[in-house]
Structures are given as structure tokens and as C-alpha cells.
Design a protein around this motif. Structure first.
Motif, PDB file in Angstrom:
ATOM      1  N   ASP A 177       3.506  -7.959  -3.014  1.00  0.00           N
ATOM      2  CA  ASP A 177       2.166  -7.382  -2.845  1.00  0.00           C
ATOM      3  C   ASP A 177       2.112  -6.484  -1.605  1.00  0.00           C
ATOM      4  O   ASP A 177       1.450  -5.437  -1.613  1.00  0.00           O
ATOM      5  N   GLY A 182       9.126  -2.350 -11.299  1.00  0.00           N
ATOM      6  CA  GLY A 182       8.584  -1.852 -10.042  1.00  0.00           C
ATOM      7  C   GLY A 182       9.405  -0.709  -9.473  1.00  0.00           C
ATOM      8  O   GLY A 182       8.852   0.250  -8.919  1.00  0.00           O
ATOM      9  N   GLU A 192       0.495   2.300  -1.629  1.00  0.00           N
ATOM     10  CA  GLU A 192      -0.806   2.798  -2.072  1.00  0.00           C
ATOM     11  C   GLU A 192      -1.057   4.167  -1.449  1.00  0.00           C
ATOM     12  O   GLU A 192      -0.855   4.361  -0.254  1.00  0.00           O
ATOM     13  N   SER A 207       3.491  -3.168  -2.520  1.00  0.00           N
ATOM     14  CA  SER A 207       2.519  -2.363  -3.263  1.00  0.00           C
ATOM     15  C   SER A 207       1.463  -1.792  -2.333  1.00  0.00           C
ATOM     16  O   SER A 207       1.046  -0.627  -2.476  1.00  0.00           O
ATOM     17  N   ASP A 264       3.363  -2.988 -10.113  1.00  0.00           N
ATOM     18  CA  ASP A 264       2.504  -4.115 -10.471  1.00  0.00           C
ATOM     19  C   ASP A 264       3.404  -5.327 -10.727  1.00  0.00           C
ATOM     20  O   ASP A 264       4.437  -5.218 -11.396  1.00  0.00           O
ATOM     21  N   TRP A 265       2.989  -6.468 -10.196  1.00  0.00           N
ATOM     22  CA  TRP A 265       3.828  -7.664 -10.261  1.00  0.00           C
ATOM     23  C   TRP A 265       3.243  -8.699 -11.212  1.00  0.00           C
ATOM     24  O   TRP A 265       3.265  -9.888 -10.947  1.00  0.00           O
ATOM     25  N   LYS A 266       2.730  -8.213 -12.336  1.00  0.00           N
ATOM     26  CA  LYS A 266       2.069  -9.094 -13.304  1.00  0.00           C
ATOM     27  C   LYS A 266       2.994 -10.192 -13.821  1.00  0.00           C
ATOM     28  O   LYS A 266       2.576 -11.357 -13.907  1.00  0.00           O
TER      29      LYS A 266
END
Length: 714
Positions: A702, A658, A709, A705, A669-671
Motif C-alpha cells: 500500500d 503491479g 499516486e 501505491s 492494486d493489491w486486491k
């Protein structure tokens, strides 16, 4: 921000005068040291030696007013010694313009680069360059150079000796730092009553930690109440947060919440009492109502689970804070002022779950290396800055060197005489960041106009002799020491008048008009401001890098905490502690960078002000959640949670990736974290704190993120 608005803001900040607390005793001692040195050298060696010694004593006293945790005598001696050495070399090279310019360039470059070692070192080094520009203009011969350097050193030595012989509020700075930390936690406890997720600024705790780093000699003489309270304050903060937060603490409403509010209010009052006692070196005066609230036997029946554990730990830690704040005093409360805690919390965890009290652990002092031992460390730090082409300190060193050399050459060739006023103004106002440089340049110019005008008018009207000129110079220096913290512009008024009166004792500047002095000061200020516009070191383009560094630090801290749920080791976890300190340092670096960038005439380049604010809040929440989880770390031998190890690895991997995305202006992205939570299989014993904390961490990521954006086009 446009250039016009940036100049307006920096002008306002430079001319700002604040009503800060004055320190008359410190100012009186510094003024007495200056007077003693100047009058003695004048009577024994004449006005020229008096002027040299005055600059040494004046600058040494200025060094002792800087924000530093070093002993004040050391600062005075360091300032006097370095000024004596540089002035001696300046005397030798002063008759040869090219040689002197070469030495001046080297001194200035090193002084500019020394800001990387801290503001105190930077101020002392820059002031040495400024004083050399003045002192080398004094008439002298090479054989007398050593004598002048000696009396400059004498000025620093006398100031150091006066501090030793007449100490004022010894350990006062350390007491204030520790008291501020406890008072900040008291305020935090009160805010948690109304806002269970209230933010906490870690700056007071970081300042208290810096103040707690002492030399080996200081460690043997430090007051006992300054030994362990800081560590207790560090442990109280997460306990307060975990007790108040509904996610892992008491319910949002009901009897539990009411009881928690009472405990938080009582904790705030006791912490305030301890802060007052430490600040003034007095016994702790405990508020009876707060003690009674903590002793209420209803707590054990109302609270259960994690909230009750937090309440128990809070009582024990407050007990230790009170005992540490006033050890060995008759008025101090007896051991365990909450002696009925065992009765109040009958259903509390077993003894091995408790945190060791102050009497059970002897705090290990943080040792600061001696001044000679700092040499290799400083050399490595400066070498590191030289290797970094984009280092703001390297760019500042190049800027200030070019400006001082150009200013000196212009001053020499302009038909005004005493052209050192131009580079003197430049070196004193230039700082590594834009806002301080421009603000100080405006303040320098305004203060010089007032100070030089008033002092010159007094000289013209009264034609004072040498004794009266020395007296007026000492008075101006004393007023400067007294009003130093009220604003830079006020200090410049006094400094300008001080230099006029002091140089007037040897007949210098008699034929130079106010108009010419002001023009040279304006020239120096304009050169400083122009240099930053031509060769800047803007903070705005580096904001994403600062944000990425904070994200990595927060991720490592959270991962270190989560990992100890898989491998329980109790609350004494050095890796967690170090990760927490790194996260705090990254947060402070982000906040300072954001404040500097706010006044820069540069576009945000992909990170708007609102996005920066939202991203900072998200990262602060991530750190807060990690702190909540740290407050409930399982004791050694507790049942492990194997899934926590996988979560810790996922947090490290995700935050590092990240951070890379943040630097590249992409949305993280925090997959890995999301997948880990989806695969959470409850191996071992599911832990409410770690599972709930993991979900809150993902929510915080989140939110980060979302903050990054890109805004939709209008």
C-alpha cells in the motif's frame, strides 16, 4: 535537471580528488615491472621496441588495478595478449587508411559492446583501442610488426610474473570484502538497538558473494577462514532483524527490549572482532564484556517464543563465525566459545530446531569458470545485447565507434599532426552512462592541459636524452599507479606526461606544441560529449522499468518464503536463496540507475525524485519483512499453515500485475493479497509470524501505491 546544472554536477564529479588509501607496494611492483621491461628492451632492441613494450607493461599493470575477483596475473596476461594481437593487426593495416579505419571501427564497436560483460572487461578493451591508436603511429615495417607485438606481450607477461613471484597481501581483496560484510552487519546490529526497523544495504553481502566465487584452482588454496564465514554472515542478518523487530521479535519496551539491546550490542562487538581478524589474517580477539553479555543466564528467563529462538540462533551463528574466522590457531577460542548456551537457554527449542553449525556443514565453494570457458558465455551475452535495440551497451558501442572514426579522420586531415590524440581522448572518456562520460571528458581535458604542459616544458627546457626520457616516463607511470584511486583527473595528468616523455624517446611530437595537443584533446572530448547529446541512452525513462523489476523480484522472494510455511522444509531452501539473490540484484540495479538518472538533463516523465525515493523505501521494507519471515521458517516436519500457500500465490499474481501497472504509469492494486487476508481462515495452526508478516507485506505494498499516486495539480 537542466543541462546547465547537469554540466555543473558532472564537471564537479570529474575534477573531484579524494583522499583514498594509497597502496604503495602495489604501485612499486607495477612500476618495477614497467622499468624492467622498458630498460631491457631498450638495451637489447632500441628505443622503438622499448616504447612498444612500455605500452604493454603499462596497460597490463592498469588492468591489475581494476576491481575484479579474477587472479591478478590472469588480468595482466589477458591485457597483454589482447593488446599484442590488436596492435599486430594495426601495424599491418596502418599504412592503408581505409583498411585501418575498418579495423578500428570493428575494434571500437566490440570494445564498446564489451561493457556488457563488466567494467573490467570494458576498461581493458577500451584501453586496447587507445593504445593501438598510439602504437600504430610508431615507425615500423610489416616484418617487424610481429616483433613489436611480441614485446608488448612481454610487458604483460612480466607484470604477471612479478605478481606471482612477489605476492602482496594474497587474498587481500577477498579478505576485505568478507570483512566489510561482517563490519556492515556489526554496524547494523548497533543501529537496531535504537531503530528496530533500521534499513540494511545488501551491497557488502553481494560484494562478499562475488569475491567468494573462485576458480577450481583457487578453491584448493583459499585460506580456511574465507570458506564459510560469508554464508554465516548471510544467515546472521535476518536473525538480527527478527530479534529486534517488535512485530515478530521482542516487545517494544520492557525487560525483553533491554535484553535484546544487550544482545545486539554484544553481537556488534563480536562481529567487529571477527571482521578485524579476517581482514588481517590474525586470531580473533574476543571482547570479554560481549562474551559475558551473551552468556548471561537471564536470557532464557526473559525472552520467550520467537525472540528466544532468534537469540539462540544468534549465539550459535556467532560461535561459528568466531571459529571460522581463525581456524586452527592456538589463540582461537575453543569449540563453542559460548559453551554455556545450553544452560542459558534451558527452555530453548529442541535440537532439531537449531541451525547446523559450521562444524556440521562443509561449505561448497562457488566455482568461477576459467577464462577459456567464458568465451561461449560472453558470446551469448554480446549476442543478447545486439538483439536488444534499446540496449544502453549497444547504443554506447555505436556512439563510441562513430566518435573514434570521425575523430581519427578529423585528426588526420587537420594540420596539427599526430591526430590520434583526438580519438584517444574520446575512447578513454566515453562510458555507457551520461555522468561518467561528461565528468571524465572534463577531467581528461584538464589533466591533459596540466600533464602535457608540464612535460613539454621539461622537454623544451632540459632537452633530455633517451635515458632521461625513459626515466621520467617511468616516474610518471609510478605516480599514476600510486594515485590512481584518488581521482580520474590526477591519473590523466600523469598519463599525459607519461606519453609525452615516452614518445619523446623516439623523437615523436618534438615539433608539436602544447597548444595543438590540447586542441586535439578538446576536440576528442567535445565529440564524446556531443555524441551522448545526439544519441543518448538516458536512464531516467527506464526508472519505472527498474522499479517494476524490483517489485517482481521482491514479490517472488516474499512468496517463496511464505510458501514454506505451508510446506515446511527448514532453513535450507534453495528457491528462497535464489529469490533473495534476485531481489538484491534488482535492488542494486535500481539504486545504480537512480544514481545515474540523478545527474541527467532529462525530465522524470511520470516518476519524480520524491516518488522514486518513497517507492524505493516501500520496496526495501517489503524485502525486510520477507527477511523477517525467513528468519522464522519452520523446520521440516513442523505443522503446516495451508492458508500460506494461497497467500504465496496471491503475492506472485499481485506483484506481477503491479509491475505491469508501474510500467504503464498506473497505480498498482493489491486486491488478490487483500482478499486472501480477508479470507484467512486459520487452517491448521495459525502462525503469528506468517500472519503478522502478511499484514506487514500488505502495508508495504500500500505504501508503494501511495508513493506512485500522481501528485495533485498545483
Amino acid at each position: 535537471m537542466s543541462w546547465l546544472r547537469a554540466l555543473k554536477e558532472t564537471t564537479r564529479s570529474g575534477l573531484k580528488v579524494e583522499r583514498n588509501r594509497l597502496e604503495p607496494l602495489f604501485a612499486l611492483r607495477a612500476t618495477a615491472g614497467l622499468a624492467l621491461v622498458v630498460i631491457s628492451t631498450f638495451l637489447l632492441a632500441g628505443p622503438e621496441a622499448a616504447v612498444s613494450s612500455a605500452f604493454g607493461a603499462f596497460q597490463a599493470a592498469i588492468a591489475t588495478f581494476q576491481r575484479s575477483w579474477r587472479p591478478r596475473p590472469v588480468l595482466a596476461l589477458a591485457s597483454g595478449t589482447t593488446l599484442a594481437i590488436t596492435t599486430f593487426l594495426g601495424y599491418l593495416a596502418g599504412a592503408h587508411l581505409l583498411i585501418f579505419l575498418s579495423l578500428l571501427a570493428v575494434w571500437t564497436f566490440v570494445a564498446g559492446l564489451s561493457w556488457a560483460l563488466g567494467p573490467t572487461v570494458g576498461v581493458i578493451a577500451s584501453s586496447n583501442v587507445a593504445m593501438v591508436l598510439v602504437t600504430v603511429t610508431l615507425p615500423t615495417t610489416i616484418p617487424e610488426a610481429a616483433g613489436h607485438a611480441g614485446v608488448i606481450f612481454l610487458g604483460g607477461f612480466v607484470q604477471a610474473a612479478l605478481i606471482v613471484l612477489f605476492p602482496i597481501r594474497r587474498w587481500g581483496a577477498q579478505r576485505d570484502a568478507l570483512a566489510d560484510a561482517l563490519a556492515a552487519e556489526a554496524d547494523y546490529a548497533r543501529r537496531l538497538r535504537h531503530d528496530p526497523t533500521a534499513p540494511f544495504d545488501p551491497a557488502p553481502l553481494m560484494a562478499a558473494r562475488e569475491a567468494a566465487v573462485v576458480t577450481a584452482r583457487q578453491a584448493r588454496t583459499r585460506p580456511a577462514e574465507l570458506h564459510g564465514a560469508r554464508g554465516l554472515a548471510e544467515r546472521i542478518r535476518p536473525v538480527l532483524a527478527s530479534l529486534a523487530d517488535p512485530a515478530v521479535g521482542a516487545a517494544a519496551e520492557g525487560p525483553e527490549r533491554d535484553r535484546v539491546r544487550e544482545l545486539l550490542a554484544a553481537a556488534g562487538e563480536i562481529l567487529d572482532a571477527a571482521a578485524r581478524a579476517i581482514r588481517h589474517g590474525e586470531p580473533v580477539a574476543l571482547p570479554p564484556a560481549a562474551v559475558a553479555a551473551l552468556r548471561t543466564p537471564d536470557t532464557g528467563a526473559i525472552l520467550a517464543g520467537p525472540p528466544r529462538r532468534a537469540a539462540t540462533r544468534l549465539g550459535a551463528l556467532l560461535d561459528d563465525v568466531v571459529e571460522t574466522a581463525a581456524p586452527g590457531t592456538a589463540a582461537a577460542p575453543p569449540r563453542t566459545f559460548l559453551t554455556r548456551l545450553a544452560v542459558v537457554f534451558r527452555r530453548a527449542p529442541a535440537p532439531q530446531q537449531q541451525t547446523p553449525t559450521h562444524s556440521d556443514t562443509r561449505p561448497i565453494p562457488l566455482i568461477r569458470p576459467s577464462v577459456p570457458a567464458l568465451g561461449p558465455k560472453a558470446a551469448r551475452a554480446l549476442k543478447k545485447e545486439l538483439r536488444q535495440g534499446s540496449s544502453p551497451y549497444l547504443r554506447h558501442a555505436i556512439r563510441v565507434t562513430a566518435v573514434v572514426v570521425i575523430g581519427y579522420v578529423l585528426g588526420e586531415f587537420l594540420p596539427f599532426g599526430h591526430g590520434y590524440w583526438a580519438p584517444l581522448a574520446s575512447v578513454m572518456v566515453m562510458r555507457p552512462d551520461f555522468s561518467q562520460t561528461y565528468g571524465r571528458a572534463v577531467a581528461r581535458f584538464g589533466g591533459t592541459i596540466v600533464g602535457v604542459s608540464v612535460a613539454s616544458a621539461i622537454v623544451v627546457v632540459t632537452d633530455p636524452g633517451v635515458p632521461l626520457s625513459i626515466t621520467l616516463a617511468i616516474i610518471c607511470a609510478g605516480l599514476m599507479y600510486l594515485l590512481l584511486r584518488t581521482g580520474y583527473v590526477v591519473g590523466q595528468v600523469m598519463i599525459a606526461a607519461y606519453i609525452v616523455f615516452l614518445l619523446g624517446t623516439i623523437g615523436a611530437d618534438v615539433n608539436q606544441t602544447v597548444y595543438e595537443r590540447v586542441l586535439l584533446t578538446l576536440l576528442g572530448g567535445l565529440l564524446a560529449m556531443l555524441s551522448y547529446a545526439v544519441y543518448p541512452a538516458w536512464e531516467t525513462p527506464r526508472l519505472r522499468t527498474r522499479l517494476a523489476d524490483w517489485l517482481i523480484a521482491d514479490g517472488r522472494y516474499a512468496a517463496a518464503v511464505v510458501h514454506h510455511y505451508a510446506e515446511p522444509a527448514g532453513h535450507a531452501c534453495p528457491d528462497v536463496r535464489q529469490a533473495l539473490l534476485d531481489a538484491r540484484a534488482a535492488r542494486i540495479a535500481w539504486r545504480e540507475a537512480k544514481a545515474r538518472a540523478a545527474n541527467e538533463p532529462v525530465r522524470h516523465r511520470g516518476l519524480s525524485r520524491s516518488a522514486a525515493d518513497d517507492a524505493g523505501e516501500a520496496l526495501a521494507q517489503i524485502a525486510r519483512i520477507g527477511m523477517l519471515m525467513e528468519a522464522h521458517l519452520p523446520e521440516r516436519g513442523a505443522t503446516p499453515v495451508p492458508a500460506a500457500a494461497r497467500l504465496a500465490d496471491a503475492l506472485r499474481e499481485a506483484t506481477e500485475q503491479g509491475a505491469k501497472a508501474v510500467r504503464e504509469r498506473k497505480v498498482p492494486d493489491w486486491k488478490p493479497v487483500r482478499e486472501c487476508l480477508e479470507r484467512w481462515d486459520g487452517d491448521g495452526v495459525p502462525d503469528r509470524v506468517v500472519l503478522r508478516g502478511a499484514r506487514l507485506l500488505l502495508d508495504g505494498l500500500d505504501e508503494l501505491s501511495d508513493a506512485l499516486e500522481p501528485s495533485p495539480p498545483r
